[in-house]
Scaffold this active site. Structure first.
Site, short mmCIF file in Angstrom:
data_model
loop_
_atom_site.label_atom_id
_atom_site.label_comp_id
_atom_site.label_asym_id
_atom_site.label_seq_id
_atom_site.Cartn_x
_atom_site.Cartn_y
_atom_site.Cartn_z
N GLY A 109 29.89 26.04 14.37
CA GLY A 109 28.59 26.24 13.62
C GLY A 109 28.46 25.07 12.70
O GLY A 109 28.98 24.15 13.07
N THR B 39 17.74 16.11 9.63
CA THR B 39 16.92 16.19 10.83
C THR B 39 17.28 17.27 11.79
O THR B 39 17.96 17.47 12.62
CB THR B 39 17.53 14.95 11.83
OG1 THR B 39 18.81 14.82 11.71
CG2 THR B 39 16.91 13.58 11.32
N ARG C 103 24.75 26.83 7.07
CA ARG C 103 23.68 26.55 8.21
C ARG C 103 24.56 26.75 9.85
O ARG C 103 25.53 26.33 9.78
CB ARG C 103 23.37 25.03 8.28
CG ARG C 103 22.49 24.94 7.13
CD ARG C 103 22.03 23.43 7.06
NE ARG C 103 22.93 22.58 6.53
CZ ARG C 103 22.90 21.52 5.97
NH1 ARG C 103 21.52 20.68 6.29
NH2 ARG C 103 23.68 20.59 5.57
N LYS D 117 33.03 26.63 7.76
CA LYS D 117 34.18 26.04 7.77
C LYS D 117 34.72 26.13 6.32
O LYS D 117 33.89 26.14 5.42
CB LYS D 117 34.51 24.70 8.40
CG LYS D 117 33.78 23.70 7.73
CD LYS D 117 34.21 22.42 8.30
CE LYS D 117 33.43 21.18 7.63
NZ LYS D 117 33.81 19.94 8.34
N LYS E 141 17.48 19.11 -7.77
CA LYS E 141 18.71 18.65 -7.42
C LYS E 141 18.89 17.13 -8.36
O LYS E 141 19.88 17.07 -8.87
CB LYS E 141 18.48 17.81 -6.00
CG LYS E 141 19.16 18.90 -4.89
CD LYS E 141 19.27 18.04 -3.54
CE LYS E 141 19.56 19.33 -2.83
NZ LYS E 141 19.65 18.84 -1.13
N CYS F 251 25.57 20.39 11.84
CA CYS F 251 25.60 19.19 12.79
C CYS F 251 25.59 19.63 14.16
O CYS F 251 24.80 19.64 15.15
CB CYS F 251 26.39 18.28 12.52
SG CYS F 251 26.07 17.39 11.10
N ARG G 124 33.03 14.55 7.46
CA ARG G 124 33.08 16.01 7.59
C ARG G 124 32.85 16.80 6.28
O ARG G 124 33.50 16.14 5.39
CB ARG G 124 34.43 16.32 8.29
CG ARG G 124 34.81 15.94 9.70
CD ARG G 124 36.12 16.39 9.92
NE ARG G 124 36.71 15.38 8.98
CZ ARG G 124 38.32 15.44 8.83
NH1 ARG G 124 39.11 16.29 9.46
NH2 ARG G 124 38.76 14.63 7.83
P1 NAD Z 1 20.51 17.97 3.56
O1 NAD Z 1 19.68 18.87 3.75
O2 NAD Z 1 21.80 18.41 2.58
O3 NAD Z 1 19.71 16.84 2.60
C1 NAD Z 1 18.79 16.20 3.00
C2 NAD Z 1 18.07 15.70 1.76
O4 NAD Z 1 16.81 14.73 1.80
C3 NAD Z 1 17.45 16.98 0.73
O5 NAD Z 1 17.75 16.96 -0.46
C4 NAD Z 1 15.80 16.63 0.91
O6 NAD Z 1 15.06 17.13 -0.30
C5 NAD Z 1 15.74 14.92 0.96
N1 NAD Z 1 14.66 14.71 1.41
C6 NAD Z 1 13.88 14.92 2.53
N2 NAD Z 1 12.67 14.10 2.58
C7 NAD Z 1 13.01 13.29 1.42
C8 NAD Z 1 11.89 12.16 1.21
N3 NAD Z 1 11.02 11.70 1.97
N4 NAD Z 1 12.40 11.54 0.00
C9 NAD Z 1 13.40 11.75 -0.70
N5 NAD Z 1 14.30 12.83 -0.36
C10 NAD Z 1 14.09 13.38 0.67
O7 NAD Z 1 21.08 17.15 4.93
P2 NAD Z 1 22.41 16.40 5.14
O8 NAD Z 1 23.44 17.49 5.51
O9 NAD Z 1 22.78 15.55 3.93
O10 NAD Z 1 22.16 15.63 6.48
C11 NAD Z 1 21.33 14.50 6.59
C12 NAD Z 1 21.49 13.93 7.80
O11 NAD Z 1 22.79 13.43 8.09
C13 NAD Z 1 21.08 14.51 9.12
O12 NAD Z 1 20.40 13.97 9.86
C14 NAD Z 1 22.36 15.15 9.47
O13 NAD Z 1 22.29 15.49 10.67
C15 NAD Z 1 23.16 13.84 9.24
N6 NAD Z 1 24.85 14.16 9.02
C16 NAD Z 1 25.25 15.25 8.37
C17 NAD Z 1 26.57 15.34 8.15
C18 NAD Z 1 27.12 16.84 7.44
O14 NAD Z 1 28.16 17.12 7.34
N7 NAD Z 1 26.08 17.25 6.64
C19 NAD Z 1 27.35 14.83 8.82
C20 NAD Z 1 27.07 13.66 9.53
C21 NAD Z 1 25.55 13.55 9.50
#
Ligand code: NAD
Length: 436
Positions: free
Chosen positions: A261, A86, A332, A325, A35, A264, A154
């Site tokens: 789906g 998470t 996911r 969407k 990445k 989240c 979103r």
């Molecule tokens: P994601 O899987 O896209 O990204 C998480 C990133 O964290 C990954 O690239 C992973 O390699 C990195 N990572 C994990 N452990 C690490 C560490 N110790 N050091 C450095 N990097 C590390 O996840 P996401 O969709 O961005 O979601 C992140 C959080 O935000 C979740 O808790 C999710 O529920 C929340 N969230 C997501 C959305 C959404 O639309 N995707 C919206 C609101 C909240």
């Protein structure tokens, strides 16, 4: 402000890029070297409209950079955001907090000052207490503070949501930390009055889950009303309009479809139920929502099978839209996965088209042929099924579809097309929540 963003996924990358656009100095960290390599070449590891330009501009201005070296990012940071995943824990549905706690430990080992550590990941009530415990155990002399700042963006509209949020929620137990958060979000109030809501840390953690659960309930409610519409000869789009004009209800999140789906709602509703269980406080409305939505996705497969006459062995189905969407490549928990499985189990072959999701869909969907356009997917198929409402499906050439399909059947699981328009093109249309 000097900000470190730990986790450069959908949330971390968008938040980091937007904070740098506000003028803060941001370093985004990820342990996934691929990445970081891509980002250093200004190639986005995810699809999100407008993101590549935003990142490029801020990298050029020297405010945004990327690294795999957490120590370098954390050094001297005013605020360190944890934005790691998470997901649902395998087996029991609790939120898997191992990434959050691992990041907290790594941060603590590298702290150089009294930084504010901000949990942006969606985490169950009490997680901030545990993060705080970890930090003060490993770095007792640094005076670091832990706050909660859940993210509500979103996917697909992430930049706009981040820059013009309905609200920002900050859960803090410490006046100094609150002031740092006020400074970080101050640029938001320059162009509008974005309400920043300051609450206690546990309250903030629960607000995120309560918001997602409420939205999941709202979608599921209209989906069940859609099923009833089909039985009693009513039209769910008109029902949604009729109830949504009531300010107490509101028009949003009343689009009936194949079930929610994404990354989240499914995991967050499950995690909330686990918190409720652990506290002997059942949330029955959320429990029902989860059950109804789970069974709905496969039920949509059966709906397609019924529309095709019941026996689809040896037939071919064209699927338009795979991501959960539009405007994202995120697969996911996408409803398309369960729908396609149900159709394959009944003996159909599947051709699918998605504008951005194919790379992520490929490992999840076995024996699916991916097409280069909606028309290539539809060629000689026995049914055309719209699963995700990408813009490019909104103005399909229905006459052409009608000619190239083996059977002129359109199952529109997003109610994009009015029946009259499909009929004019010679297509039989089956929608959601419409009288047969
Ligand atoms: P994601 O899987 O896209 O990204 C998480 C990133 O964290 C990954 O690239 C992973 O390699 C990195 N990572 C994990 N452990 C690490 C560490 N110790 N050091 C450095 N990097 C590390 O996840 P996401 O969709 O961005 O979601 C992140 C959080 O935000 C979740 O808790 C999710 O529920 C929340 N969230 C997501 C959305 C959404 O639309 N995707 C919206 C609101 C909240």
């Amino acid at each position: 402000m000097r900000i470190a963003m730990i986790g450069t996924g959908y949330v971390g990358l968008v938040s980091g890029a937007c904070f740098s656009d506000f003028g803060h100095e941001v370093i985004c960290v990820d342990k996934d070297a691929r990445k970081i390599d891509l980002l250093e070449q200004n190639v986005m590891p995810i699809y999100e409209p407008g993101l590549a330009e935003l990142v490029a501009g801020n990298v050029k201005a020297g405010r945004l950079s990327f690294t795999t070296n957490l120590a370098e990012a954390v050094k001297d940071a005013d605020a360190i955001f944890i934005a790691v995943g998470t997901p649902s824990r395998r087996g029991d549905g609790h939120a898997d907090l191992s990434y959050v706690f691992a990041a907290a430990r790594e941060i603590a080992e590298n702290l150089t000052r009294n930084s504010v550590i901000v949990t942006k990941s969606t985490v169950p009530v009490g997680t901030g207490d545990e993060v705080s415990r970890i930090i003060s155990e490993i770095a007792p002399d640094k005076g670091a503070m832990v706050v909660s700042n859940p993210e509500f963006l979103r996917e697909g509209a992430a930049i706009e949501d981040f820059k013009r949020p309905d609200r920002v929620v900050v859960g803090s137990e410490d006046e100094t930390a609150t002031e740092v958060m006020r400074q970080i979000y101050r640029p938001l109030s320059l162009n509008q009055n974005a309400p920043v809501l300051f609450v206690g840390r546990r309250t903030s953690e629960l607000i995120k889950y309560a918001a997602n659960a409420f939205l999941a309930v709202k979608i599921t409610f209209i989906n069940e009303i859609a099923d009833l519409c089909e039985k009693v000869g009513a039209d769910v789009q008109q029902v949604a309009r009729g109830i949504g004009m009531d300010n107490r209800i509101g028009p949003k999140f009343l689009h009936a479809g194949p079930g929610y789906g994404g990354s989240c709602f499914p995991k967050d509703t499950l995690a909330l139920l686990k918190t409720a269980d652990d506290n002997d406080t059942p949330l029955r409305i959320v429990e029902s929502t989860v059950q109804v939505n789970d069974s709905r996705k496969r039920a949509m497969g059966r709906k397609v099978i019924r529309a095709m006459g019941g026996d689809i062995r040896g037939k071919s189905v064209a699927i338009l839209g795979l991501t959960f969407k539009p405007n994202t490549d995120d697969m996911r928990d996408a409803p398309s996965i369960a729908i396609i499985q149900a159709l394959q189990d009944a003996g159909a072959s599947i051709r699918a088209y998605d504008p951005e999701g194919v790379e992520q869909a490929r490992p999840l969907l076995k024996d699916v042929t991916f097409s280069e356009s909606p028309y290539a997917a539809a060629e000689k198929a026995d049914a055309l099924v719209i699963v995700t409402e990408w813009d490019e499906f909104r103005a399909l050439d229905l006459d052409r579809m009608s000619e190239i399909l083996a059977t002129p059947l359109l199952v529109d699981l997003r109610n994009i097309y009015p029946p009259a328009e499909a009929e004019r093109a010679g297509l039989r249309l089956v929608g959601i929540g419409k009288a047969a």
